[in-house]
Design a protein around this motif. Structure first.
Motif, mmCIF file in Angstrom:
data_model
loop_
_atom_site.group_PDB
_atom_site.id
_atom_site.type_symbol
_atom_site.label_atom_id
_atom_site.label_comp_id
_atom_site.label_asym_id
_atom_site.label_seq_id
_atom_site.Cartn_x
_atom_site.Cartn_y
_atom_site.Cartn_z
ATOM 1 N N PRO A 138 0.728 -1.217 0.177
ATOM 2 C CA PRO A 138 -0.155 -0.367 0.219
ATOM 3 C C PRO A 138 0.539 1.052 -0.142
ATOM 4 O O PRO A 138 2.054 1.304 0.231
ATOM 5 C CB PRO A 138 -1.241 -0.014 1.235
ATOM 6 C CG PRO A 138 0.108 -0.615 1.905
ATOM 7 C CD PRO A 138 0.816 -2.026 1.109
ATOM 8 N N ASN A 139 -0.157 2.240 -0.932
ATOM 9 C CA ASN A 139 0.783 3.715 -0.533
ATOM 10 C C ASN A 139 0.789 5.281 1.147
ATOM 11 O O ASN A 139 -0.101 5.323 1.072
ATOM 12 C CB ASN A 139 0.373 4.069 -1.603
ATOM 13 C CG ASN A 139 0.541 5.821 -2.114
ATOM 14 O OD1 ASN A 139 1.930 5.585 -2.469
ATOM 15 N ND2 ASN A 139 0.314 6.671 -2.007
ATOM 16 N N VAL A 140 0.976 3.770 2.003
ATOM 17 C CA VAL A 140 1.249 4.077 3.416
ATOM 18 C C VAL A 140 2.303 5.774 3.342
ATOM 19 O O VAL A 140 3.167 5.548 4.130
ATOM 20 C CB VAL A 140 0.827 3.411 4.581
ATOM 21 C CG1 VAL A 140 0.459 4.421 5.813
ATOM 22 C CG2 VAL A 140 -0.860 2.553 4.055
ATOM 23 N N TYR A 141 1.703 6.762 4.264
ATOM 24 C CA TYR A 141 3.110 8.342 4.529
ATOM 25 C C TYR A 141 2.394 8.832 5.151
ATOM 26 O O TYR A 141 2.440 9.785 6.020
ATOM 27 C CB TYR A 141 3.855 7.626 3.333
ATOM 28 C CG TYR A 141 3.251 9.125 2.167
ATOM 29 C CD1 TYR A 141 3.031 10.893 2.106
ATOM 30 C CD2 TYR A 141 2.607 8.324 1.119
ATOM 31 C CE1 TYR A 141 2.968 11.307 1.371
ATOM 32 C CE2 TYR A 141 1.314 9.347 0.209
ATOM 33 C CZ TYR A 141 1.485 10.746 0.966
ATOM 34 O OH TYR A 141 1.146 11.474 -0.262
ATOM 35 N N GLU A 143 -1.498 9.021 5.781
ATOM 36 C CA GLU A 143 -3.286 9.066 6.351
ATOM 37 C C GLU A 143 -2.586 7.399 6.492
ATOM 38 O O GLU A 143 -2.480 7.290 5.648
ATOM 39 C CB GLU A 143 -3.824 10.231 5.907
ATOM 40 C CG GLU A 143 -3.707 11.815 6.167
ATOM 41 C CD GLU A 143 -4.346 12.000 5.385
ATOM 42 O OE1 GLU A 143 -5.653 11.854 4.289
ATOM 43 O OE2 GLU A 143 -4.681 13.304 5.750
ATOM 44 N N LEU A 144 -3.405 6.591 7.107
ATOM 45 C CA LEU A 144 -3.976 5.534 7.221
ATOM 46 C C LEU A 144 -4.133 5.352 5.718
ATOM 47 O O LEU A 144 -4.872 3.646 5.566
ATOM 48 C CB LEU A 144 -4.883 5.334 8.304
ATOM 49 C CG LEU A 144 -3.931 5.437 9.754
ATOM 50 C CD1 LEU A 144 -5.268 4.765 10.938
ATOM 51 C CD2 LEU A 144 -2.881 4.132 9.666
ATOM 52 N N ASP A 145 -5.492 6.263 5.720
ATOM 53 C CA ASP A 145 -5.917 5.978 3.701
ATOM 54 C C ASP A 145 -5.478 5.142 3.144
ATOM 55 O O ASP A 145 -6.100 4.905 2.159
ATOM 56 C CB ASP A 145 -7.149 6.764 3.509
ATOM 57 C CG ASP A 145 -6.862 8.198 3.030
ATOM 58 O OD1 ASP A 145 -5.525 8.017 3.393
ATOM 59 O OD2 ASP A 145 -6.961 8.948 2.620
ATOM 60 N N GLY A 146 -3.929 5.959 2.719
ATOM 61 C CA GLY A 146 -3.342 4.827 2.219
ATOM 62 C C GLY A 146 -3.157 3.406 2.021
ATOM 63 O O GLY A 146 -3.027 2.955 1.075
ATOM 64 N N PHE A 147 -3.970 2.641 3.198
ATOM 65 C CA PHE A 147 -3.656 1.378 2.299
ATOM 66 C C PHE A 147 -4.826 1.081 1.340
ATOM 67 O O PHE A 147 -4.558 0.360 1.000
ATOM 68 C CB PHE A 147 -4.175 0.620 3.999
ATOM 69 C CG PHE A 147 -3.569 1.167 5.148
ATOM 70 C CD1 PHE A 147 -2.635 -0.347 4.871
ATOM 71 C CD2 PHE A 147 -3.017 1.385 6.077
ATOM 72 C CE1 PHE A 147 -1.333 -0.435 5.613
ATOM 73 C CE2 PHE A 147 -1.724 1.332 7.309
ATOM 74 C CZ PHE A 147 -1.363 0.261 7.342
ATOM 75 N N HIS A 148 -5.623 2.146 0.980
ATOM 76 C CA HIS A 148 -6.668 1.670 0.045
ATOM 77 C C HIS A 148 -6.193 1.885 -1.196
ATOM 78 O O HIS A 148 -6.835 1.339 -2.139
ATOM 79 C CB HIS A 148 -7.652 2.146 -0.124
ATOM 80 C CG HIS A 148 -8.033 2.164 1.810
ATOM 81 N ND1 HIS A 148 -8.681 0.393 1.201
ATOM 82 C CD2 HIS A 148 -8.347 2.776 2.565
ATOM 83 C CE1 HIS A 148 -9.612 0.475 3.125
ATOM 84 N NE2 HIS A 148 -9.561 2.063 3.511
ATOM 85 N N ARG A 149 -4.143 2.418 -1.142
ATOM 86 C CA ARG A 149 -4.023 2.636 -2.432
ATOM 87 C C ARG A 149 -2.737 1.568 -2.628
ATOM 88 O O ARG A 149 -2.187 1.286 -1.869
ATOM 89 C CB ARG A 149 -3.853 4.423 -3.006
ATOM 90 C CG ARG A 149 -4.935 4.830 -3.096
ATOM 91 C CD ARG A 149 -4.501 6.601 -3.812
ATOM 92 N NE ARG A 149 -4.485 6.993 -2.643
ATOM 93 C CZ ARG A 149 -2.597 7.651 -2.509
ATOM 94 N NH1 ARG A 149 -2.282 7.458 -3.272
ATOM 95 N NH2 ARG A 149 -2.369 8.432 -1.139
ATOM 96 N N MET A 150 -2.311 1.262 -3.582
ATOM 97 C CA MET A 150 -1.199 0.901 -4.395
ATOM 98 C C MET A 150 -0.415 1.820 -4.171
ATOM 99 O O MET A 150 -0.111 3.255 -5.035
ATOM 100 C CB MET A 150 -1.389 0.367 -5.269
ATOM 101 C CG MET A 150 -0.384 -0.638 -5.956
ATOM 102 S SD MET A 150 -0.428 -1.717 -7.541
ATOM 103 C CE MET A 150 0.182 -0.599 -8.760
ATOM 104 N N ASN A 151 0.622 1.565 -4.070
ATOM 105 C CA ASN A 151 2.291 1.890 -4.530
ATOM 106 C C ASN A 151 2.867 0.877 -5.052
ATOM 107 O O ASN A 151 3.547 0.059 -5.293
ATOM 108 C CB ASN A 151 3.495 2.384 -2.711
ATOM 109 C CG ASN A 151 4.131 3.213 -2.950
ATOM 110 O OD1 ASN A 151 5.420 2.830 -4.090
ATOM 111 N ND2 ASN A 151 4.496 4.873 -3.471
ATOM 112 N N SER A 152 3.450 1.571 -6.644
ATOM 113 C CA SER A 152 4.054 0.829 -7.320
ATOM 114 C C SER A 152 5.521 1.086 -7.360
ATOM 115 O O SER A 152 6.351 0.435 -8.423
ATOM 116 C CB SER A 152 3.379 1.157 -9.210
ATOM 117 O OG SER A 152 4.586 2.743 -9.141
#
Length: 267
Positions: A138-141, A143-152
């Protein structure tokens, strides 16, 4: 016998030093697979990478329509939605990010682990070659809502010419706009991307914004998103322990002792 490799993208001279540090971090943790550097011809000095023990694959960048290139230029992206969470370096060209899709054409390999050239591997991740692709973290850095987005910046993939063709068919279509370039595209192309815990791709601003999630003893990969550690006078003072660690790896210093101290400070 399976044939596996790590892969990174070196799309400008400024990322050569990042790729060298990445390679040295893989050597430090005794990674058993080589590091392939995807390089667009004439974009950087490949000799430095070869001397470091990297396998260099010079490939032509995908050909995109003029309108696609315009919509994904640095100026267009920054004007539409300015980056306000950190500072992207001047040498960052968002359009080049799509070159990492070329790894799906490397079908002489069974499994690939992609690592951005601004990452460091702190613990051996060879076991990820046993995972099925496609997997990302995930794309967490901030806020916790970053767990719903991917980091490539880190992902596991199984090469396939057929999949690469399907990607190109969906990538440059009329009106297509991928806000975070390859990252947004891959998240849509692989809707079931979840699989890797965030500790396999720990974004450096997590150290500032969500320190309760920063656990030195659990981190496999640090990802220096936004400011790069090799840039002069650009990094935030709060990130100094991370920057010092990057330089220790790059300069072949005693990284183990430094990590032991950081882990002890966490306790």
């Amino acid at each position: 016998m399976f044939k596996n490799a790590y892969v990174t993208l070196v799309n400008s001279p400024d990322y050569v030093i990042g790729a060298v540090a990445l390679k040295r971090s893989l050597v430090r943790v005794q990674a058993q697979a080589p590091l392939i550097c995807i390089v667009v011809p004439h974009s950087c000095d490949c000799k430095v990478l070869v001397d470091e023990g990297c396998l260099v694959k010079e490939v032509d960048a995908p050909v995109f329509s003029e309108s696609f290139c315009l919509r994904h230029s640095r100026e267009f992206l920054h004007n539409r939605e300015p980056f306000d969470k950190g500072d992207k370096p001047d040498f960052h060209n968002p359009l080049n990010n799509f070159c990492k899709l070329l790894l799906w054409t490397f079908d002489e390999y069974d499994k690939l682990i992609f690592l951005d050239a601004d990452t460091l591997v702190l613990k051996n991740i060879d076991h990820l070659f046993c995972y099925p692709g496609f997997l990302a973290a995930p794309n967490v850095y901030n806020e916790l809502d970053g767990f719903h987005r991917m980091n490539s910046g880190v992902f596991v993939a199984e090469p396939s010419q057929l999949i690469y063709k399907e990607m190109l068919d969906k990538l440059d279509v009329p009106g297509a706009f991928w806000r975070r370039t390859d990252q947004t595209f891959l998240q849509e192309f692989w809707p079931n991307w979840h699989g890797l815990p965030y500790i396999y791709n720990v974004l450096q601003h997590l150290f500032i914004h969500l320190p309760e999630l920063w656990r030195w003893d659990e981190i496999y990969v640090i990802h220096y998103q936004y400011e790069k550690p090799w840039q002069k006078n650009t990094f935030k003072k709060q990130l100094k322990p991370l920057i010092d660690l990057w330089w220790a790896v790059y300069q072949l210093q005693d990284v183990d002792t430094m990590l032991e101290r950081l882990i002890a400070d966490d306790s």
